[in-house]
Design a protein around this motif. Structure first.
Motif, PDB file in Angstrom:
ATOM      1  N   TYR A   1      -0.190  75.098  12.814  1.00 46.73           N
ATOM      2  CA  TYR A   1      -0.790  74.303  11.748  1.00 46.73           C
ATOM      3  C   TYR A   1       0.030  74.433  10.465  1.00 46.73           C
ATOM      4  O   TYR A   1       0.521  75.518  10.133  1.00 46.73           O
ATOM      5  CB  TYR A   1      -2.226  74.777  11.471  1.00 46.73           C
ATOM      6  CG  TYR A   1      -3.150  74.648  12.652  1.00 46.73           C
ATOM      7  CD1 TYR A   1      -3.618  73.406  13.071  1.00 46.73           C
ATOM      8  CD2 TYR A   1      -3.571  75.778  13.365  1.00 46.73           C
ATOM      9  CE1 TYR A   1      -4.467  73.284  14.157  1.00 46.73           C
ATOM     10  CE2 TYR A   1      -4.426  75.665  14.452  1.00 46.73           C
ATOM     11  CZ  TYR A   1      -4.870  74.424  14.841  1.00 46.73           C
ATOM     12  OH  TYR A   1      -5.713  74.312  15.920  1.00 46.73           O
TER      13      TYR A   1
ATOM     14  N   GLY B   1      -5.685  63.120  18.914  1.00 45.15           N
ATOM     15  CA  GLY B   1      -4.794  64.164  18.423  1.00 45.15           C
ATOM     16  C   GLY B   1      -4.860  65.414  19.272  1.00 45.15           C
ATOM     17  O   GLY B   1      -3.828  66.037  19.580  1.00 45.15           O
TER      18      GLY B   1
ATOM     19  N   SER C   1       2.045  70.393  23.487  1.00 47.94           N
ATOM     20  CA  SER C   1       2.207  71.824  23.173  1.00 47.94           C
ATOM     21  C   SER C   1       2.618  72.637  24.389  1.00 47.94           C
ATOM     22  O   SER C   1       3.221  73.707  24.249  1.00 47.94           O
ATOM     23  CB  SER C   1       0.899  72.384  22.591  1.00 47.94           C
ATOM     24  OG  SER C   1      -0.106  72.489  23.597  1.00 47.94           O
TER      25      SER C   1
ATOM     26  N   ILE D   1       0.835  70.474  13.535  1.00 48.29           N
ATOM     27  CA  ILE D   1      -0.420  69.764  13.235  1.00 48.29           C
ATOM     28  C   ILE D   1      -0.642  69.878  11.732  1.00 48.29           C
ATOM     29  O   ILE D   1      -0.784  70.980  11.197  1.00 48.29           O
ATOM     30  CB  ILE D   1      -1.616  70.363  13.996  1.00 48.29           C
ATOM     31  CG1 ILE D   1      -1.337  70.445  15.500  1.00 48.29           C
ATOM     32  CG2 ILE D   1      -2.877  69.566  13.692  1.00 48.29           C
ATOM     33  CD1 ILE D   1      -1.137  69.121  16.199  1.00 48.29           C
TER      34      ILE D   1
ATOM     35  N   GLY E   1      -1.773  66.213  21.565  1.00 45.32           N
ATOM     36  CA  GLY E   1      -1.222  67.437  20.990  1.00 45.32           C
ATOM     37  C   GLY E   1      -1.206  68.567  22.004  1.00 45.32           C
ATOM     38  O   GLY E   1      -0.208  69.294  22.138  1.00 45.32           O
TER      39      GLY E   1
ATOM     40  N   SER F   1       5.307  65.797  14.434  1.00 43.05           N
ATOM     41  CA  SER F   1       4.170  66.159  13.590  1.00 43.05           C
ATOM     42  C   SER F   1       3.021  65.209  13.902  1.00 43.05           C
ATOM     43  O   SER F   1       3.235  64.006  14.084  1.00 43.05           O
ATOM     44  CB  SER F   1       4.531  66.064  12.104  1.00 43.05           C
ATOM     45  OG  SER F   1       5.520  67.007  11.760  1.00 43.05           O
ATOM     46  N   ILE F   2       1.816  65.769  13.978  1.00 44.26           N
ATOM     47  CA  ILE F   2       0.604  64.985  14.240  1.00 44.26           C
ATOM     48  C   ILE F   2      -0.373  65.224  13.107  1.00 44.26           C
ATOM     49  O   ILE F   2      -0.600  66.376  12.715  1.00 44.26           O
ATOM     50  CB  ILE F   2      -0.053  65.384  15.582  1.00 44.26           C
ATOM     51  CG1 ILE F   2       0.889  65.107  16.760  1.00 44.26           C
ATOM     52  CG2 ILE F   2      -1.386  64.642  15.777  1.00 44.26           C
ATOM     53  CD1 ILE F   2       0.355  65.612  18.103  1.00 44.26           C
TER      54      ILE F   2
ATOM     55  N   PHE G   1      -1.814  75.637  18.778  1.00 41.54           N
ATOM     56  CA  PHE G   1      -1.137  74.746  17.842  1.00 41.54           C
ATOM     57  C   PHE G   1      -0.536  75.520  16.674  1.00 41.54           C
ATOM     58  O   PHE G   1      -1.072  76.549  16.251  1.00 41.54           O
ATOM     59  CB  PHE G   1      -2.114  73.714  17.263  1.00 41.54           C
ATOM     60  CG  PHE G   1      -2.610  72.691  18.260  1.00 41.54           C
ATOM     61  CD1 PHE G   1      -1.780  72.164  19.236  1.00 41.54           C
ATOM     62  CD2 PHE G   1      -3.933  72.242  18.205  1.00 41.54           C
ATOM     63  CE1 PHE G   1      -2.239  71.210  20.135  1.00 41.54           C
ATOM     64  CE2 PHE G   1      -4.397  71.291  19.100  1.00 41.54           C
ATOM     65  CZ  PHE G   1      -3.555  70.776  20.067  1.00 41.54           C
TER      66      PHE G   1
ATOM     67  N   LEU H   1      -6.936  65.598  14.220  1.00 35.83           N
ATOM     68  CA  LEU H   1      -7.309  66.295  15.454  1.00 35.83           C
ATOM     69  C   LEU H   1      -8.654  65.795  15.953  1.00 35.83           C
ATOM     70  O   LEU H   1      -9.557  66.570  16.257  1.00 35.83           O
ATOM     71  CB  LEU H   1      -7.344  67.823  15.252  1.00 35.83           C
ATOM     72  CG  LEU H   1      -6.035  68.579  15.479  1.00 35.83           C
ATOM     73  CD1 LEU H   1      -6.271  70.085  15.470  1.00 35.83           C
ATOM     74  CD2 LEU H   1      -5.345  68.177  16.787  1.00 35.83           C
TER      75      LEU H   1
END
Length: 307
Positions: free
Chosen positions: A60, A16, A24, A34, A20, A8-9, A58, A12
């Motif tokens: 979310y 990020g 991905s 995210i 990310g 988990s990040i 991503f 952004l």
């Protein structure tokens, strides 16, 4: 320590998006999340997020959504968003979660550890990237790397470190394990104090501080003030640490620029309190003058007052 499979990040910004997007393309979509509030997610979905002209794909999740704890949680927010981010991540932290904080400064790990326990946290810096973010588009030539480790040198290869290194090897994420990570955190702080503030005040880019001249001299002088303070704090940075960062800077794209310069260009408030604000406070505590950082602080505050 269990194998890292889910990440988990939160955040952004440049870092990020960069890491990310990299992950991905190397992980099942459901394994990378995210974390963002609904308003941000709606914006990301309508405007999209781009990294080197590729549209990011991503998954979310909002802070309120129930989620299995992440094996690895990466904080990539600005410092003024850390308190909110810590609360937003609560559904993603479990017994075996490892936490990396890629924030600037020297305090975020301790702040995160106060909530989730220092046993979950590895000290970390992200360095060597030359990313520029304009709106929803990020571009970079060098992605840089994560440097991480335990605070003290006698804990060089803990199970947490081995798990993160194994995961980064599999996902082709550049990294370096640093034996004395708290000192490296201070060293990166010294770099940020010099390069972020100087490039911002001169309204320039990395090219300006890569060549001889007033900007480069200002940057190095600001770093030396941190070096002097580090002695009083028991950290003991040296001219070798400055040379290390000058070598790192020499490899960055001359057109790139640090986040503070991008903030001032976009008329956003910067992390000046984190950099020269911290230096000035430490200087007062130890009775040491820090005139270069005082000048940078006042100039950045003056620029921000004109917004």
């Amino acid at each position: 320590m269990k194998e890292i499979k889910t990440v988990s990040i939160i955040g952004l910004g440049a870092l990020g998006v960069l890491f990310g997007h990299h992950l991905s393309k190397r992980m099942p979509k459901g394994n990378l999340r995210i974390i963002a509030d609904k308003e941000r997610i709606d914006r990301y979905r309508s405007e999209h997020v781009y990294c080197n002209e590729e549209r990011c794909d991503f998954q979310y999740v909002t802070p309120e959504e129930q989620a299995d704890p992440a094996d690895l949680l990466i904080f990539a927010v600005k410092n003024d968003g850390l308190t909110d981010a810590i609360q937003a991540c609560k559904n993603h932290v479990g017994e075996h979660t490892i936490i990396l904080s890629a924030l600037n400064g020297i305090t975020s790990e301790a702040i995160i550890g106060d909530t989730y326990g220092m046993e979950k946290v590895l000290y970390c810096v992200a360095q060597g990237m030359d990313a520029v973010k304009a709106g929803n588009r990020l571009t970079y030539d060098h992605m840089g790397m994560f440097c991480f480790g335990e605070r003290d040198p006698d804990e060089e290869l803990t199970e947490k470190i081995k798990a993160v290194a194994e995961f980064f090897d599999k996902k082709e994420v550049p990294y370096q394990i640093i034996p004395e990570m708290f000192k490296h955190l201070w060293s990166k702080f010294m770099l940020n104090v010099g390069v972020n503030q100087t490039v911002a005040v001169y309204g320039s880019n990395y090219g300006e501080i890569q060549r001889p001249g007033q900007a480069r001299e200002t940057m190095i002088a600001a770093m030396r003030e941190v070096m002097v303070l580090s002695e009083k704090e028991g950290i003991h940075l040296t001219e070798e640490d400055i040379e290390y960062w000058l070598d790192v800077l020499s490899k960055l794209s001359p057109e790139g620029k640090p986040s503070m310069a991008q903030d001032l260009e976009a008329k956003r408030f910067s992390e000046v309190e984190l950099f020269s604000g911290t230096v000035l406070a430490l200087g007062r505590n130890h009775g040491i003058l820090t005139p270069v950082n005082e000048k940078l602080y006042n100039r950045i505050k003056a620029i921000e007052s004109e917004y």
